[in-house]
Scaffold this motif. Structure first.
Motif, PDB file in Angstrom:
ATOM      1  N   ASN A 105     119.699  51.052 -42.386  1.00 61.74           N
ATOM      2  CA  ASN A 105     118.730  50.968 -41.123  1.00 61.74           C
ATOM      3  C   ASN A 105     119.539  52.542 -40.291  1.00 61.74           C
ATOM      4  OD1 ASN A 105     117.149  49.451 -41.742  1.00 61.74           O
ATOM      5  ND2 ASN A 105     118.070  48.208 -40.053  1.00 61.74           N
ATOM      6  N   ILE A 155     117.734  55.453 -42.087  1.00 64.51           N
ATOM      7  CA  ILE A 155     116.456  55.017 -42.342  1.00 64.51           C
ATOM      8  C   ILE A 155     115.939  55.296 -43.887  1.00 64.51           C
ATOM      9  CG2 ILE A 155     114.008  55.208 -41.414  1.00 64.51           C
ATOM     10  CD1 ILE A 155     116.291  54.743 -39.431  1.00 64.51           C
ATOM     11  N   ASN A 168     119.140  44.505 -30.238  1.00 61.89           N
ATOM     12  CA  ASN A 168     118.337  46.010 -29.900  1.00 61.89           C
ATOM     13  C   ASN A 168     118.441  46.190 -28.324  1.00 61.89           C
ATOM     14  OD1 ASN A 168     116.640  44.609 -32.575  1.00 61.89           O
ATOM     15  ND2 ASN A 168     117.181  46.576 -32.785  1.00 61.89           N
ATOM     16  N   TYR A 209     113.829  50.207 -27.355  1.00 54.63           N
ATOM     17  CA  TYR A 209     113.537  49.645 -29.024  1.00 54.63           C
ATOM     18  C   TYR A 209     112.386  48.759 -28.759  1.00 54.63           C
ATOM     19  CZ  TYR A 209     113.370  46.951 -33.150  1.00 54.63           C
ATOM     20  OH  TYR A 209     112.951  46.376 -34.538  1.00 54.63           O
ATOM     21  N   SER A 260     110.816  55.064 -28.087  1.00 52.63           N
ATOM     22  CA  SER A 260     111.373  55.031 -29.458  1.00 52.63           C
ATOM     23  C   SER A 260     112.458  56.578 -29.631  1.00 52.63           C
ATOM     24  CB  SER A 260     110.079  55.303 -30.540  1.00 52.63           C
ATOM     25  OG  SER A 260     109.351  53.998 -30.432  1.00 52.63           O
ATOM     26  N   VAL A 282     116.078  55.801 -28.372  1.00 52.17           N
ATOM     27  CA  VAL A 282     116.969  54.958 -29.250  1.00 52.17           C
ATOM     28  C   VAL A 282     116.879  55.637 -30.923  1.00 52.17           C
ATOM     29  CG1 VAL A 282     116.823  53.030 -27.825  1.00 52.17           C
ATOM     30  CG2 VAL A 282     115.205  53.383 -29.529  1.00 52.17           C
ATOM     31  N   ASN A 283     116.165  56.718 -30.997  1.00 55.71           N
ATOM     32  CA  ASN A 283     116.211  57.442 -32.360  1.00 55.71           C
ATOM     33  C   ASN A 283     115.519  56.419 -33.332  1.00 55.71           C
ATOM     34  OD1 ASN A 283     116.381  59.616 -34.149  1.00 55.71           O
ATOM     35  ND2 ASN A 283     118.659  58.820 -34.757  1.00 55.71           N
ATOM     36  N   ASP A 284     114.394  55.686 -32.878  1.00 52.09           N
ATOM     37  CA  ASP A 284     113.955  54.526 -33.843  1.00 52.09           C
ATOM     38  C   ASP A 284     112.770  55.501 -34.664  1.00 52.09           C
ATOM     39  OD1 ASP A 284     112.380  52.658 -35.154  1.00 52.09           O
ATOM     40  OD2 ASP A 284     112.076  51.454 -33.190  1.00 52.09           O
ATOM     41  N   ARG A 314     111.336  55.085 -37.489  1.00 50.12           N
ATOM     42  CA  ARG A 314     110.281  54.428 -37.904  1.00 50.12           C
ATOM     43  C   ARG A 314     109.110  54.212 -37.024  1.00 50.12           C
ATOM     44  NH1 ARG A 314     113.012  51.039 -39.810  1.00 50.12           N
ATOM     45  NH2 ARG A 314     113.119  51.182 -42.217  1.00 50.12           N
ATOM     46  N   GLU A 315     109.358  53.670 -35.827  1.00 46.58           N
ATOM     47  CA  GLU A 315     108.353  53.345 -34.677  1.00 46.58           C
ATOM     48  C   GLU A 315     107.933  54.827 -34.166  1.00 46.58           C
ATOM     49  OE1 GLU A 315     105.884  51.080 -32.998  1.00 46.58           O
ATOM     50  OE2 GLU A 315     107.250  50.385 -34.500  1.00 46.58           O
ATOM     51  N   GLU A 316     108.709  55.518 -34.116  1.00 49.00           N
ATOM     52  CA  GLU A 316     108.175  56.964 -33.634  1.00 49.00           C
ATOM     53  C   GLU A 316     107.159  57.419 -34.267  1.00 49.00           C
ATOM     54  OE1 GLU A 316     109.915  61.399 -32.606  1.00 49.00           O
ATOM     55  OE2 GLU A 316     111.115  59.933 -33.189  1.00 49.00           O
TER      56      GLU A 316
END
Length: 708
Positions: free
Chosen positions: A435, A438, A593, A597, A630, A633-635, A637-639
């Motif tokens: 993860n 990614i 999380n 997130y 997003s 938190v450097n997400d 996938r969601e971004e």
């Protein structure tokens, strides 16, 4: 068949077996209900569980409030833990050998004078054998369930050829501990045994069956009985003795539906069935000789005195821990450390259980001591906790080294360290490590989970098998994969896990089923299990299994999932409730999380639903918020997902050039993540922007910060 009825003093109709009913073509199936009446007085299996808990507490002093906890789980769990710690050094039901026959047992024995040649009983006691001896009827006992084809043929040959009455005890006998089948693992292995199925189906194909004192709540024989008519057309009949009317959703209720006209009920007390003259009782003299001073409790009490106080604390602490009663478990472990004559093994076991922060130095110390003492199970747990500590610190290289140590431990001591132990830690490593960059690890993860499932099932670890299957189906759902056959298996396991009533495991199971149901458009199933999940989550919070913050996080999860099943208007209300729960969380440090997130995900969902009902300004407002959270938190996938919807909204507002740049960035990030690229391409095609989205996207597109 004509059925004779009499009217006893309580004025309820009781069926009586007609003359000639008992014959050589009838097999008796005897359950625990036969051994409850005086002078046998054996407990139900659940009463036995409560008696054992009390007896274990008597091995040391303890406040009554710890012992008075309300427990609602199958007895096999406690017996499993006793077996794990003491193996065959202690036989918790040895006292059953003291049980004396009652009127039911003598009536059962007397049927052998009218032709019955085979009696099947799930009971551990020897009361039927004693009654047969008293009547001087020759018999032979087969103490176990066949574990191979040779044993199947041996038992069939015994049934067909023996001139004696055959008693088959598939769950074993109280004096032969090696034959006993009363733990989770024992029962689970029996429930998937093809040899048990072969022998039981053979009997069902050749004989009529009369059940006496049998509830049908076992996990091994009842499913075979239930499913037999579906695949085996037969002229044989099933007669069921039920003390009361058959209740909806009870085992005989389902049996009746499957067996149809071949199923018959004899209602009333068991002894009243045998009131006809050809089965007149001959046992009055035997029963009057019953000695009230010798009881099953005496025998069990003597057996449990073998258990030292620190071991009793080990067993009870582990029992409460597995039932998610963590405060009580910790209290007991702390009490264990204060015992005077505590063994070295239990000392490090209690220290390990009481560790809160998974201190690496302490874990290393416990691991070394456990290896020295050859306590490989303790070593395994210490090592797994150390790996978990390193993973959450993102020290993946060190974690990988310890995984190799765990694998060596598994390969050299498979009786203590299972493949499931090793694979579960590998899966955690893969998920948390990959993860970070990614990348998808679905195929390998899925293969491991299925291996864990099969391995656990083979070992009889039914709860471990269900957890592995739960994780597998959950992973499929999250990644939009399907496996209908395995999902059906998970649904079939629901009542098995419900019987053990372990709250957080059930909550997880219900949530997984709801997620997968939403993927395959089974709305009713999804909503049903979400409501059950919410109920179990509340139960976990009220019993202190979950902290308030974890409870709010999980409630938000469930509300968000529920929003996917209703209208857009309903969804908006539920998502706002989920966001409120997240905003109320005080400390995210103990959760997996961060706040950003969750808000990134929930604001994106809120935007989508506002878009559905045509409120585009609100949709734009919340998608911008989603992207901001997003990114914090450097997400990625969601971004990437939110950028796709943001591009669509901008295009709808007539901002074509801005939409192009946003969709370029979304496509790039989806390619980096390795998923949902097709969805972005489909949207680009729908908006007729294919020719414009060819150049590499910039690193980031700026937009005005939101006011919230």
């Amino acid at each position: 068949m004509q059925v004779k009825k009499t009217r006893p003093s309580n004025n309820s109709l009781v069926t009586v077996l007609p003359r000639g009913f008992i014959n050589t073509n009838l097999v008796l199936f005897v359950g625990a209900g036969a051994s409850i009446a005086w002078p046998t007085n054996l407990p139900s299996f659940y009463s036995l569980r409560d008696y054992l808990i009390d007896a274990l507490f008597c091995r040391f002093s303890c406040p009554t409030d710890v012992n008075n906890l309300e427990i609602d789980t199958k007895p096999e769990l406690l017996l499993q833990i006793i077996w794990e710690y003491l193996n065959d050094d202690v036989n918790p039901i040895s006292g059953f050998k003291n049980a004396l026959p009652n009127e039911n047992h003598y009536n059962i024995a007397n049927t052998c004078n009218s032709g019955v040649k085979l009696i099947i009983t799930t009971n551990f006691d020897q009361c039927i054998e004693i009654a047969l001896n008293d009547f001087q009827i020759d018999f032979t006992v087969y103490y176990k369930s066949p574990s191979n084809q040779e044993e199947v043929e041996e038992l069939i040959s015994l049934i067909v050829k023996s001139k004696k009455v055959v008693i088959w005890k598939p769950h074993g006998d109280c004096e032969h501990i090696e034959t006993l089948c009363y733990t989770i693992h024992h029962v689970a292995k029996l429930s998937v045994s093809k040899y048990l199925k072969i022998i039981y189906e053979y009997i069902l194909s050749k004989y009529d069956i009369l059940t006496l004192g049998y509830s049908g709540y076992d996990d091994d024989l009842f499913p075979i009985l239930l499913n037999y008519p579906q695949f085996n057309p037969s002229t044989k009949k099933l007669y069921w003795n039920s003390f009361t009317e058959i209740q909806p959703n009870s085992p005989p209720y389902f049996i009746k539906k499957e067996w149809g006209e071949k199923f018959h009920v004899f209602k009333g007390d068991m002894k009243d069935l045998f009131a006809s003259s050809d089965l007149a009782t001959k046992h009055k003299n035997f029963i009057t000789q019953a000695d009230g001073n010798i009881t099953w409790e005496n025998g069990i009490e003597l057996e449990l005195k073998k258990i030292k106080p620190d071991w009793a604390i080990c067993i009870l602490g582990q029992y409460y821990y597995r039932l998610n009663k963590y405060n009580e478990a910790r209290y007991l472990w702390q009490k264990g450390l204060n015992q005077v004559n505590i063994s070295e093994s239990n000392k490090i076991r209690f220290e390990l259980n009481l560790l809160i922060d998974n201190n690496l130095n302490k874990l290393k110390e416990i691991f070394a001591k456990a290896i020295e003492l050859k306590e490989y199970n303790i070593a395994k747990i210490a090592l797994a906790k150390a790996i978990d500590n390193l993973l959450h610190k993102k020290e993946f290289r060190k974690a990988k080294i310890l995984l190799k140590v765990l694998r060596n431990l598994y390969e050299s001591n498979p009786q203590f360290v299972t493949f499931s132990d090793y694979a579960s830690n590998v899966i955690n490593y893969l998920v948390l490590n990959y993860n970070r960059v990614i990348k998808r690890i679905n195929d390998y993860e899925h293969k491991l989970l299925l291996l864990v499932f099969e391995n656990s099932k083979e070992r009889g670890d039914i709860i471990g098998a269900i957890k592995a299957l739960d994780s597998y189906i959950g992973s499929l759902a999250v990644n939009d994969f399907q496996n209908e056959q395995m999902f059906k298996q998970l649904i079939d396991y629901v009542p098995v896990l419900e019987a053990y009533n372990i709250p957080n495991d059930l909550a997880s199971l219900y949530f997984t089923i709801s997620i997968y149901s939403s993927r395959i458009m089974q709305k009713e199933t999804g909503l049903k299990y979400l409501d059950k999940c919410l109920e179990k989550t509340k139960a976990c919070y009220h019993s202190h299994v979950y902290s308030e913050d974890r409870y709010r996080k999980l409630t938000a999860y469930i509300l968000h999932q529920k929003s996917m099943f209703g209208t857009a208007e309903q969804a908006i209300v539920l998502i706002k409730e989920a966001i409120e729960q997240i905003e109320l969380i005080k400390d995210f440090s103990q959760l997996e999380n961060s706040k950003d997130y969750f808000l990134g995900i929930y604001y994106s969902s809120l935007s989508n639903n506002y878009q559905i009902i045509g409120k585009m300004n609100k949709a734009l407002k919340y998608i911008v918020l989603a992207i901001e959270h997003s990114r914090k938190v450097n997400d990625i996938r969601e971004e990437a997902r939110s950028l796709m919807y943001y591009g669509e909204l901008l295009f709808g507002k007539g901002k074509r050039s801005e939409a192009v740049e946003i969709l370029k960035e979304s496509l790039m990030k989806h390619e980096y993540v390795g998923e949902n690229k097709i969805k972005v391409q489909a949207m680009i095609k729908k908006l007729d922007l294919e020719n414009e989205i060819r150049k590499p996207a910039p690193n980031r597109v700026d937009w005005p910060a939101s006011k919230e």
